[in-house]
Write a protein that holds these residues in place. Sequence first.
Motif, mmCIF file in Angstrom:
data_model
loop_
_atom_site.group_PDB
_atom_site.id
_atom_site.type_symbol
_atom_site.label_atom_id
_atom_site.label_comp_id
_atom_site.label_asym_id
_atom_site.label_seq_id
_atom_site.Cartn_x
_atom_site.Cartn_y
_atom_site.Cartn_z
ATOM 1 N N PRO A 196 0.683 -1.355 0.008
ATOM 2 C CA PRO A 196 0.161 0.157 0.174
ATOM 3 C C PRO A 196 0.765 1.506 0.013
ATOM 4 O O PRO A 196 0.324 2.176 -0.534
ATOM 5 N N ASN A 197 2.048 1.197 0.570
ATOM 6 C CA ASN A 197 2.736 2.460 0.640
ATOM 7 C C ASN A 197 3.437 3.077 -0.797
ATOM 8 O O ASN A 197 3.684 4.269 -0.705
ATOM 9 N N LYS A 198 3.380 2.092 -1.731
ATOM 10 C CA LYS A 198 3.557 2.312 -3.122
ATOM 11 C C LYS A 198 2.520 3.433 -3.635
ATOM 12 O O LYS A 198 2.883 4.254 -4.687
ATOM 13 N N PHE A 199 1.574 3.269 -3.223
ATOM 14 C CA PHE A 199 0.316 3.861 -3.776
ATOM 15 C C PHE A 199 -0.063 5.239 -3.231
ATOM 16 O O PHE A 199 -1.171 5.746 -3.354
ATOM 17 N N VAL A 200 0.380 5.127 -1.683
ATOM 18 C CA VAL A 200 0.006 6.269 -0.855
ATOM 19 C C VAL A 200 1.126 7.308 -0.412
ATOM 20 O O VAL A 200 2.140 6.704 -0.119
ATOM 21 N N ALA A 201 0.867 8.434 -0.830
ATOM 22 C CA ALA A 201 2.078 9.443 -0.359
ATOM 23 C C ALA A 201 2.268 9.370 0.877
ATOM 24 O O ALA A 201 1.455 10.047 1.915
ATOM 25 N N ALA A 202 3.432 8.660 1.588
ATOM 26 C CA ALA A 202 3.605 8.355 2.959
ATOM 27 C C ALA A 202 4.941 9.159 3.260
ATOM 28 O O ALA A 202 5.697 8.529 4.192
ATOM 29 N N ARG A 203 5.491 10.218 2.619
ATOM 30 C CA ARG A 203 6.721 10.720 3.250
ATOM 31 C C ARG A 203 6.575 11.303 4.422
ATOM 32 O O ARG A 203 6.014 12.019 4.579
ATOM 33 N N ASN A 204 7.539 10.795 5.310
ATOM 34 C CA ASN A 204 7.574 11.014 6.899
ATOM 35 C C ASN A 204 6.355 10.809 7.574
ATOM 36 O O ASN A 204 5.918 11.394 8.674
ATOM 37 N N LEU A 205 5.576 9.879 6.993
ATOM 38 C CA LEU A 205 4.395 9.365 7.837
ATOM 39 C C LEU A 205 4.308 7.740 8.050
ATOM 40 O O LEU A 205 5.404 7.303 7.458
ATOM 41 N N PRO A 206 3.606 7.388 9.012
ATOM 42 C CA PRO A 206 3.648 6.046 9.343
ATOM 43 C C PRO A 206 3.377 5.155 7.985
ATOM 44 O O PRO A 206 2.464 5.289 7.393
ATOM 45 N N GLN A 207 4.274 3.846 8.204
ATOM 46 C CA GLN A 207 4.018 3.033 6.948
ATOM 47 C C GLN A 207 2.673 2.280 7.166
ATOM 48 O O GLN A 207 2.310 2.036 8.337
ATOM 49 N N LEU A 208 1.997 1.937 5.894
ATOM 50 C CA LEU A 208 0.648 1.212 6.054
ATOM 51 C C LEU A 208 0.986 -0.466 6.102
ATOM 52 O O LEU A 208 1.832 -0.798 5.303
ATOM 53 N N GLU A 209 0.048 -0.973 6.477
ATOM 54 C CA GLU A 209 0.342 -2.542 6.587
ATOM 55 C C GLU A 209 -1.190 -3.000 6.560
ATOM 56 O O GLU A 209 -1.951 -2.808 7.580
ATOM 57 N N VAL A 210 -1.822 -3.595 5.525
ATOM 58 C CA VAL A 210 -3.113 -4.195 5.282
ATOM 59 C C VAL A 210 -3.210 -5.573 5.883
ATOM 60 O O VAL A 210 -2.489 -6.393 5.155
ATOM 61 N N SER A 211 -3.771 -6.139 6.618
ATOM 62 C CA SER A 211 -3.775 -7.631 7.269
ATOM 63 C C SER A 211 -5.373 -7.939 6.553
ATOM 64 O O SER A 211 -6.390 -7.612 7.259
ATOM 65 N N ILE A 212 -5.456 -8.808 5.725
ATOM 66 C CA ILE A 212 -6.634 -9.665 5.220
ATOM 67 C C ILE A 212 -6.431 -11.118 5.752
ATOM 68 O O ILE A 212 -5.635 -11.540 5.698
ATOM 69 N N PHE A 213 -7.862 -11.608 5.419
ATOM 70 C CA PHE A 213 -8.158 -12.965 5.719
ATOM 71 C C PHE A 213 -8.018 -13.820 4.569
ATOM 72 O O PHE A 213 -8.508 -13.405 3.506
ATOM 73 N N ASN A 214 -7.234 -14.750 4.648
ATOM 74 C CA ASN A 214 -7.229 -15.836 3.565
ATOM 75 C C ASN A 214 -7.685 -17.001 3.726
ATOM 76 O O ASN A 214 -7.511 -17.610 4.555
ATOM 77 N N PHE A 215 -8.672 -17.375 2.737
ATOM 78 C CA PHE A 215 -9.401 -18.650 2.961
ATOM 79 C C PHE A 215 -8.336 -19.694 2.428
ATOM 80 O O PHE A 215 -7.711 -19.535 1.594
ATOM 81 N N ALA A 216 -8.754 -20.830 3.174
ATOM 82 C CA ALA A 216 -7.753 -21.941 2.702
ATOM 83 C C ALA A 216 -8.173 -22.293 1.266
ATOM 84 O O ALA A 216 -9.235 -22.328 0.739
#
Length: 486
Positions: A292-312
Motif C-alpha cells: 500500500p505504501n507504493k500507492f499512498v504518499a507516505a513521506r515522513n508518515l507511518p508505514q501502512l500494512e493491510v492485514s486481510i483474511f485468506n481462505f484456505a
Amino acid sequence: MITKGSDRAVKSSPVVSKTAVAAPTGPIPKAPAPAATKAAPAATNIAAAAVTSSAPPSPGSPAALKRKLMGATPEPAVAPEVPSAIHLRREDAAAAWQSRPRMPSRLMDTYVNFMVLGESGLGKTTFIKNLTSSFKVVNGGRVQDGSSTTLSQFQADPESLRTVLESMDIPESSRRLMISIQDMPGWGDDINLMRYLRIITSFLLEQRAKDYEKLAGGRALDETAMCGQLQHSITACLYFIPPHRVKKIDLVLMAAISQLVTIIPVIGKSDSMTEMELATYRSEVLNMLHTPNKFVAARNLPQLEVSIFNFAETILTDLGMQKSQLPIAIVTSREAEPCDDPAFLSSLGLDEVTNPTQPVRQYRWGAVYPLNRSHSDLIVLKRLLLGDRVESLYAMLDDSYSRYMAFCNAFEESGKQLQMVVQDACQVGGPHLEYDDYAKAKVALDSAKAAMSTLSEENRILAERLAAAEKEKKQLMERLRGSTAN
C-alpha cells in the motif's frame, strides 16, 4: 506488506458419538424363564426410579397450593412407562462392554459478528439483505437499513444498524451459532475523514471493552476454549472496494481498521466491468493490498500494512474457486423475482422450499442474477460465511480472540482509559487523513493568513524606506552638482 490471516482445517469439537460396544468373547447367557419373571418386579422398580416421576406434586409444593386455592381437584397419578425386561437386558449388555460413557451433546453458544464497511453507494445494505434473505431476522424482523444513517446517528445508536439472525443449532459440532451483521455508514457522506476513522475505531474498541467487562478481563484460557465466546467483539470486517479503481483513502482505512479486526475485501457492483477488466482489476487490488505504501504518499508518515483474511485453498477449490479469483466480486439487488419452475427447483433439491425468490437486476439487454455464480460471487461468499463451508469461521474466531488479548493488555496499560487506546489506534491512518481535519486546516489557514499579513506589512515598510533612501540620494546628488558649479 500484507499479513496473511491463518486458515486451517476445522477444529475437532467435543461431539459424543454413539456408544461403542465390543462383542463379548462368548454368547450372552440366557436367563431361565421363571427367574426372568421373578426379576421383572425388581427391574420395574429400578426403571421407575430412573424415569422422571410424573406423580402429582407434594401437598406443600407451589403447584399444589395454587390448585387448592383455585378449587381444582388433584390430578390422578399417571403410571410411568416402564421399559421391558428385554430392553433393560440389552442396555445392560451394552454397558458391560462399552468403551466410553454415553453423554448427550450440550450446545455451546458461539458468537460470530461481521461488520460491513466501505464507501457510500456500493450496495452494502443491499448486500446484507441478499446475504440473509434465507434466514430469519430476530431484531425487528428485517435488515436494518443504514443507507441514509449519518455518523452522528450511528454514534448515538449503533444497534440501529445491527441485524441479528435467529440462532442456529449445529449438533454435529456441539455449537449454537449466534450471528449478527453490523452495517456501518459509508465514508464520503461526511467530508471529515479523520472524524470518520475515529468513530469507527471507537466503536470497534468499545465492543472489545464490553467483552472485557463481561469476562472480567479474563484471558487465561487458550483460544480453543474461548473460540466464539466474545459476544460483542467484531469477528471480521467485509470491506467494500469500488469497481475500476481503488482510492487511496480505501487503503488508508483498511490499514487502520485491519490492525483491530481482520479484513475480507469485497469488490462491489462488479457487473459494471467486463470479465477481462475484472480479472485485471483483481490483480491490481491484490498488488495494492500487498504494497500500500507504493500507492499512498507516505513521506515522513507511518508505514501502512493491510492485514486481510485468506481462505484456505482447499475450501476455495471445493467451491469451484481459485486464488486468482480473489478478491470476491459481487452483484446485489433490491429487486427479486419468484422461482416458480418446479422442474428447476427439483433439479436443485429444493422441492420442500416454499415460495423461493431470488434477487435480480433487470437491464435493457438482459438480467443479472446475484445468486448465479456465473454472474456474481455472492453465493460463494454466502457459503463461506453462513452456508455449508464455514470451516474458516474457526480461524476468524481464533484471530478475533488473539486481537482481544492484545486489546486487554493495551487497555490495562493505559489505566483502563479507552480514549487513550483509541487515540493510539488512530495513529496508523490518522496522519494520512489529517489534512481533511477542518479544525486543523482552519488553524493552518489562519496561520498562513497571519504570516501573509505580517509579510505584507514588512514589505510596505521596506518599500517606504527604499523610497526615502532614493529621495535622500537625489537630494545629495543635487547638492554635489551645486557645489561643483560654484
